[in-house]
Design a protein around this motif. Structure first.
Motif, PDB file in Angstrom:
ATOM      1  N   LEU A  82       0.865  -1.189   0.003  1.00  0.00           N
ATOM      2  CA  LEU A  82      -0.047  -0.081  -0.179  1.00  0.00           C
ATOM      3  C   LEU A  82       0.914   1.116  -0.141  1.00  0.00           C
ATOM      4  N   VAL A  83       0.376   2.270  -0.729  1.00  0.00           N
ATOM      5  CA  VAL A  83       1.204   3.370  -0.849  1.00  0.00           C
ATOM      6  C   VAL A  83       0.153   4.502  -0.402  1.00  0.00           C
TER       7      VAL A  83
ATOM      8  N   ALA B 203     -11.935  -1.049   6.727  1.00  0.00           N
ATOM      9  CA  ALA B 203     -11.393  -1.985   5.811  1.00  0.00           C
ATOM     10  C   ALA B 203     -11.920  -2.050   4.493  1.00  0.00           C
ATOM     11  N   ALA B 204     -13.354  -1.698   4.327  1.00  0.00           N
ATOM     12  CA  ALA B 204     -14.023  -1.692   3.090  1.00  0.00           C
ATOM     13  C   ALA B 204     -13.311  -0.361   2.268  1.00  0.00           C
ATOM     14  N   ALA B 205     -13.302   0.854   3.075  1.00  0.00           N
ATOM     15  CA  ALA B 205     -12.717   1.964   2.250  1.00  0.00           C
ATOM     16  C   ALA B 205     -11.231   1.420   1.791  1.00  0.00           C
ATOM     17  N   LEU B 206     -10.464   0.960   2.863  1.00  0.00           N
ATOM     18  CA  LEU B 206      -9.137   0.596   2.241  1.00  0.00           C
ATOM     19  C   LEU B 206      -9.320  -0.616   1.106  1.00  0.00           C
TER      20      LEU B 206
ATOM     21  N   PHE C 237      -4.982  10.825   4.606  1.00  0.00           N
ATOM     22  CA  PHE C 237      -4.643  11.136   6.098  1.00  0.00           C
ATOM     23  C   PHE C 237      -5.977  10.552   6.894  1.00  0.00           C
ATOM     24  N   ILE C 238      -7.203  10.671   6.014  1.00  0.00           N
ATOM     25  CA  ILE C 238      -8.398  10.109   6.922  1.00  0.00           C
ATOM     26  C   ILE C 238      -8.250   8.883   7.373  1.00  0.00           C
ATOM     27  N   TYR C 239      -7.438   7.958   6.810  1.00  0.00           N
ATOM     28  CA  TYR C 239      -7.277   6.404   7.064  1.00  0.00           C
ATOM     29  C   TYR C 239      -6.333   6.683   8.517  1.00  0.00           C
ATOM     30  N   LEU C 240      -5.675   7.658   8.579  1.00  0.00           N
ATOM     31  CA  LEU C 240      -4.699   7.788  10.014  1.00  0.00           C
ATOM     32  C   LEU C 240      -5.830   7.920  10.976  1.00  0.00           C
ATOM     33  N   ALA C 241      -6.718   9.028  10.670  1.00  0.00           N
ATOM     34  CA  ALA C 241      -7.718   9.365  11.826  1.00  0.00           C
ATOM     35  C   ALA C 241      -8.573   8.184  12.082  1.00  0.00           C
TER      36      ALA C 241
END
Lengths: 315, 483
Positions: free
Chosen positions: B85-86, B366-369, B92-96
């Motif tokens: 993954l890059v 998980a779905a978003a990723l 950044f929303i994933y970090l949140a």
């Protein structure tokens, strides 16, 4: 710093800041320990021994003393030392500039200098090369494209095709000449294109209209044949800059009127407006701002736009 | 009367005849804690956690993936590599979301099992455990360390103390180095560190992180948990009477009765005259935060269960059943619930709400990723001109397509535009982008004379990878037809 007309506010801020810091220190020192006088009733009861402060309210409510760790207190004192050191070194006390002489403008200059040091060699490599050679270099082309997008696209468009009043840079019609060195000179020093208002010199609106029809006929547009004849007779006033056949003069930046390129629009109404009221166009100089090395790469890119065959195939 | 000494070293000023004065101090020096080494089931679990977390922490930067470091947070290039993954700053929303997941997981675990995070997996606990292990190897067990600290300075003491700090320093430096290696390629960093030719910020952060590790695990220890960690202070909000806590069974232990194994006197006592607690203070000696668990639940307790291990081994020695100190709940102690009842009470509203929220966020994350397209497109319309008329009366608008190929494979993309009849590109409709590359591509869109309404028209740009049709994005834009 002359933000204030009197020195009063400098003193006000300085005194207030220092007093606040001193006040914090005093509060810290005075609150870290205290002496408790024992009343005869308490005498012998050893207040504090059982982890209380010795304060007793409502007969039997005692306040527990759970002391903070001492290193925490030292952290507070360290903040005071830090504040004083900071105020001595950096600007903060009124107009006092600080021992280090730090300035936000200085920090900006330092960053610029750093960027020049980082990217300077890259541009220096191209600065020594012929403009046509730079135009043929794919990396320089990519750099040029980014520079163009940042500094030129606002007026000339992302595709460099310009819009009304801003020249198309992708055709081979040049106001001041299309040689690479001339393109570079245009960017470096800018251009000031002045078409004087000829309305008064030509006479009435009718005269202006006739000249406009003649001008349109030069590029083969449909125009009134009678007006063309009268207009041609009055075109003498325009020849000094645009030449006898309206071919223009790149030394003066006078546009060629015989092609189909119209910087300000080619309808009769617009041409009449141009003749009667004149036009004033300015290309700002970028030499001082970008420096010669960057302009060199940029000029090569701009030149390559209208000389695709001379440069490497770009996708 | 005696002078009052409320908190250690200070004395009370007393003058004969004058009223007695007590000196109350609001700050107290830290008292050194010498935790005795605990052995047992929970100590084993903790060491397993130490090994697991540290193998991951020290090991991850050494892994490679597709010819690059598997985990690398390249701050300068603003690219965050996590195996395949890059992530870009736009992600950044994933970090949140990840931080929210961590918070809710912590809430859930705390509601069910108390501070197991603190006791077994928190870096503060883990590094303190490692530093304590080093300390014991060099200075000896609890008793030896207490004696050593009371001794006057001697060559032997200086040698032991120096050796300890050097060993701590090495572990700390390696930790700092590993930390920085998450942000700067580790092999180059190792060479630069070895040659002492570090870039100044890398050097600063290695030293800073090393200093923080050394200070926190070597010196601050329980002080971090007691005075710095906010979690210790708000955990009570997640606790209830069914939360597992380390608890001393007061009913069984009291009254405390010091004795030897098979004490003959004991048999003569009436039942209940002597509790199971023999007041050996082992539970206090092993406690890393220096509390006495027999006083009940305290905010200092990090739930490490060292006292459980210590007490169980003592119970075994005096031939009593284990579990005088054990994981239990408030209700279990007051109502005498069985283990089965404790387990059944896990499914209570608080736990179910935390679990539900956590499951929702994890699923969304998980779905978003999984559905994330490694391609981004921004369309910026040129504002210099509204629209220009070109040959045949067609109207042309200019756009800048900001294409971000966030994946690591190069692709050739097909650009399509739709939304108005006859809308088409007047510029090449294909573009190539390298892996993790951004490109600003100027494009011209042309619409025939008379199509679209005067003013703003909505159009859609579509970008599709020629070699991977699933890699495609759409972005809306406005096409302007002059009136």
């Amino acid at each position: 710093m002359a933000d204030f007309t009197t020195g009063f506010w400098d003193g006000y801020i300085t005194v207030l800041t220092l007093l606040s810091i001193a006040g914090c220190g005093l509060l810290l020192w005075s609150q870290s320990r205290y002496k408790l006088k024992l009343t005869p009733a308490q005498d012998g009861e050893a207040p504090g021994a059982a982890g209380t402060t010795g304060h007793i309210w409502d007969e039997d409510l005692t306040e527990l003393n759970t002391p903070m760790p001492r290193w925490w207190m030292w952290l507070f004192y360290i903040t005071i030392v830090f504040a004083l050191a900071y105020l001595a070194l950096y600007p903060g006390l009124g107009s006092y500039a600080g021992k280090l002489g730090w300035k936000s403008s200085g920090a900006y200059q330092a960053e610029l200098k750093q960027a020049d040091a980082d990217y300077g060699p890259l541009f220096a490599k191209y600065a020594g090369q012929d403009l046509k050679a730079v135009a043929a270099d794919p990396q320089a082309h990519a750099i040029g494209e980014r520079l163009f997008m940042t500094y030129c696209a606002q007026c000339h468009g992302s595709d460099a095709r310009g819009t009304r009043g801003y020249p198309d840079l992708t055709d081979n019609d040049w106001l001041y000449g299309g040689a690479p060195s001339v393109v570079k000179a245009s960017i470096l020093r800018g251009r000031n294109g002045q078409m004087p208002a000829m309305g008064a010199a030509l006479g009435s609106d009718k005269d202006v209209e006739e000249v406009a029809h003649y001008v349109q006929s030069l590029s083969g547009q449909q125009a009134d044949p009678i007006k063309i004849v009268f207009g041609k007779a009055k075109f003498g006033a325009c020849m000094a800059c645009h030449g006898a056949g309206g071919l223009g003069n790149q030394a003066l930046g006078a546009p060629n009127l015989s092609d189909k390129v119209w910087l300000h629009g080619g309808s009769v109404e617009t041409v009449m407006q141009t003749i009667a009221k004149g036009r004033s166009s300015t290309m700002p100089p970028f030499g001082d701002f970008l420096g010669d090395a960057k302009v060199h790469v940029l000029a090569a890119y701009v030149w390559s736009l209208s000389n695709q065959t001379a440069t490497v195939a770009q996708q | 009367m005696e002078p009052v000494e409320p908190n250690g070293d200070g004395g009370a000023a007393m003058m004969p005849g004058a009223p007695a004065v007590a000196l109350i101090k609001m700050y107290a020096a830290r008292e050194e804690i010498y935790p005795r080494e605990a052995k047992g089931r929970y100590a084993t679990v903790r060491w397993a956690c130490v090994w697991l977390t540290q193998l991951v922490f020290y090991g991850l930067p050494w892994l490679n993936w597709n010819g690059r470091q598997a985990i690398l947070f390249d701050l300068a290039a603003r690219k965050f590599y996590l195996f395949g993954l890059v992530l870009w700053p736009q992600d950044f929303i994933y970090l949140a979301a990840l931080l929210i997941i961590c918070a809710f997981a912590l809430f859930l675990v705390t509601a069910v099992a108390g501070r197991v995070w603190c006791g077994f997996a928190c870096p503060q606990t883990v590094y303190t455990e490692i530093f304590l292990w080093i300390e014991r190897r060099i200075e000896g067990a609890r008793g030896a360390r207490i004696r050593l600290d009371r001794q006057p300075w001697s060559v032997g003491k200086v040698a032991k103390k120096s050796l300890k700090h050097v060993a701590w320093g090495l572990v700390a430096l390696w930790t700092g180095f590993t930390f920085v290696a998450y942000f700067s390629p580790i092999h180059a960093l190792l060479l630069e560190t070895g040659a002492l030719a570090l870039e100044s910020w890398a050097g600063f952060w290695i030293l800073f992180y090393a200093f923080a590790t050394y200070g926190n695990a070597g010196w601050m220890r329980e002080q971090v948990c007691k005075y710095m960690c906010p979690y210790a202070r708000f955990q009570s909000a997640m606790f209830d009477q069914d939360t597992l806590i380390i608890s001393y069974d007061q009913a069984r232990g009291e009254p405390r009765a010091p004795r030897a194994r098979h004490d003959p006197v004991l048999a003569t006592l009436a039942p209940g005259a002597a509790g199971d607690c023999i007041d050996c203070t082992m539970c206090v000696q092993v406690c890393p935060t220096g509390i006495d668990i027999r006083q009940g639940l305290q905010y200092e307790c990090i739930g490490c269960a060292a006292c459980v291990d210590a007490c169980n081994s003592v119970m075994e020695k005096i031939a009593l059943p284990p579990g005088l100190i054990r994981y239990s709940t408030g209700h279990a102690l007051t109502r005498g619930l069985s283990v089965g009842a404790i387990r059944r009470r896990v499914l209570r509203p608080r736990v179910l709400v935390y679990s539900g929220v956590l499951a929702l966020i994890v699923a969304a994350f998980a779905a978003a990723l999984a559905l994330r397209t490694p391609l981004k497109l921004d369309v910026i319309r040129d504002r210099g001109g509204m629209g220009r008329e070109v040959e045949g009366g067609a109207i042309e608008n200019v756009y800048r397509l900001q294409i971000m190929n966030t994946g690591e494979t190069a692709h050739r993309f097909k650009i399509a535009v739709s939304g108005i009849e006859s809308a088409r590109l007047a510029t090449p409709d294909e573009a190539t982008l390298g892996g993790t590359a951004t490109r600003a591509l100027p494009v011209r869109v042309r619409v025939d004379h008379g199509k679209g309404q005067p003013g703003s028209n909505q159009i859609v740009f579509e970008l599709t990878a020629l070699d991977a049709p699933s890699l495609h994005v759409k972005e809306k834009a406005v096409f302007f037809v002059p009136r």
